[in-house]
Scaffold this motif. Structure first.
Motif, PDB file in Angstrom:
ATOM      1  N   SER A  75      15.833  66.735  63.291  1.00  0.00           N
ATOM      2  CA  SER A  75      17.163  67.425  63.132  1.00  0.00           C
ATOM      3  C   SER A  75      17.338  68.933  64.006  1.00  0.00           C
ATOM      4  N   HIS A 113      19.557  58.421  72.041  1.00  0.00           N
ATOM      5  CA  HIS A 113      20.938  58.539  71.665  1.00  0.00           C
ATOM      6  C   HIS A 113      21.418  60.036  71.922  1.00  0.00           C
ATOM      7  N   HIS A 154      22.630  62.792  70.204  1.00  0.00           N
ATOM      8  CA  HIS A 154      22.503  63.858  69.303  1.00  0.00           C
ATOM      9  C   HIS A 154      21.573  64.870  69.943  1.00  0.00           C
ATOM     10  N   CYS A 155      21.969  66.262  69.638  1.00  0.00           N
ATOM     11  CA  CYS A 155      21.371  67.333  70.347  1.00  0.00           C
ATOM     12  C   CYS A 155      20.024  67.212  69.983  1.00  0.00           C
ATOM     13  N   ASP A 156      19.404  67.023  68.875  1.00  0.00           N
ATOM     14  CA  ASP A 156      18.002  67.213  68.505  1.00  0.00           C
ATOM     15  C   ASP A 156      17.210  66.114  69.436  1.00  0.00           C
ATOM     16  N   HIS A 174      22.890  54.185  63.028  1.00  0.00           N
ATOM     17  CA  HIS A 174      22.952  55.370  62.910  1.00  0.00           C
ATOM     18  C   HIS A 174      24.542  55.607  63.256  1.00  0.00           C
ATOM     19  N   THR A 234      22.994  54.396  69.135  1.00  0.00           N
ATOM     20  CA  THR A 234      21.718  54.859  69.047  1.00  0.00           C
ATOM     21  C   THR A 234      20.779  53.647  69.342  1.00  0.00           C
TER      22      THR A 234
END
Length: 248
Positions: free
Chosen positions: A11, A59, A61-63, A137, A141
């Motif tokens: 995260s 995917h 998401h930023c992390d 998710h 993803t």
């Protein structure tokens, strides 16, 4: 195959690791799977600035992606550059997402990356046979199965329990699996796995070795997660560290 962990924090970057980034090598070809914040540093430390021959982003998401935006500078403005476009396999929306993160006025990074849209199925990347499928998710993803010369590595990406993950992990030699949540607490549904759920998936899929990743150091408990996973998977397991390498 050889797996090198460049980042494994869940995260957001942790005190000892960048976010998710994994380098998989075979026959001199290097595939970078995910490129999370901070991992551009460890890429240079453990492999080399220009090591990747291709990138797969599971995917958006930023992390899992933000250092792919920083990497634009490396390939576009290097003294011996610009470099030719690097293949990037990613969910729909990746070109716009990376361009926005980079902050370019014309929202275009396609001089740096050649994008290929992911969808469930099997295809080659370099010497690898790659199978991806949608996992559980909140956004698009993909879990990933990599095969080379009879050996199999499965990477869960971010997911809650689902049948697709079981299929991807079936009989894998190594299962690199997220375990973001603690067992015994009220976790949000359809988002991440606990240690117990990672272990259960590994057992049902018949994997050889379980590597736990994407733990959140700030509010997790590694010992709790390992104990929970060991309670549902009797094979070898460990929590990965940035810089660790595994021959598969």
């Amino acid at each position: 195959m050889r797996l090198t962990v460049l980042g494994c924090a869940g995260s957001f970057p942790g005190p000892e690791s960048p976010c998710s980034a994994y380098l998989i090598e075979a026959q001199g070809f290097r595939l970078l799977v995910d490129f999370g914040p901070g991992s551009l540093s460890t890429l240079q430390r453990y492999a080399g600035l220009h090591a990747p021959d291709a990138i797969l982003l599971t995917h958006l998401h930023c992390d899992h992606i933000l250092d792919a935006a920083s990497y634009v500078v490396v390939r576009r403005y290097a003294p011996d550059g610009p470099y030719p476009p690097l293949p990037v396999y990613a969910p729909s929306g990746a070109p716009d997402r990376l361009a926005t993160a980079y902050g370019q006025d014309d929202s275009n990074v396609e001089d740096v990356y050649q994008f290929y849209g992911l969808q469930p199925g099997t295809f080659p990347i370099g010497p690898f046979t790659v199978t991806v499928d949608r996992v559980n998710h909140p956004i698009e993803t993909y879990g990933v199965r990599l095969e080379h010369e009879g050996r199999v590595l499965c990477y869960s990406s971010d997911t809650a329990p689902c049948d697709a993950l079981l299929r991807l992990a079936q009989d894998a030699d190594v299962f690199l699996c997220e375990a973001s949540y603690l067992d015994g607490v009220d976790n949000p549904p359809d988002l991440h796995l606990t240690g117990r759920e990672a272990g259960e998936t590994a057992t049902k899929a018949g994997v050889g070795r379980l590597l736990l990743t994407h733990l959140v150091a700030a509010w997790g408990s590694e010992s709790h997660t390992v104990a929970s996973a060991a309670g549902s998977f009797t094979g070898p397991l460990e929590v990965v560290r940035a810089g660790a390498s595994y021959d598969i």
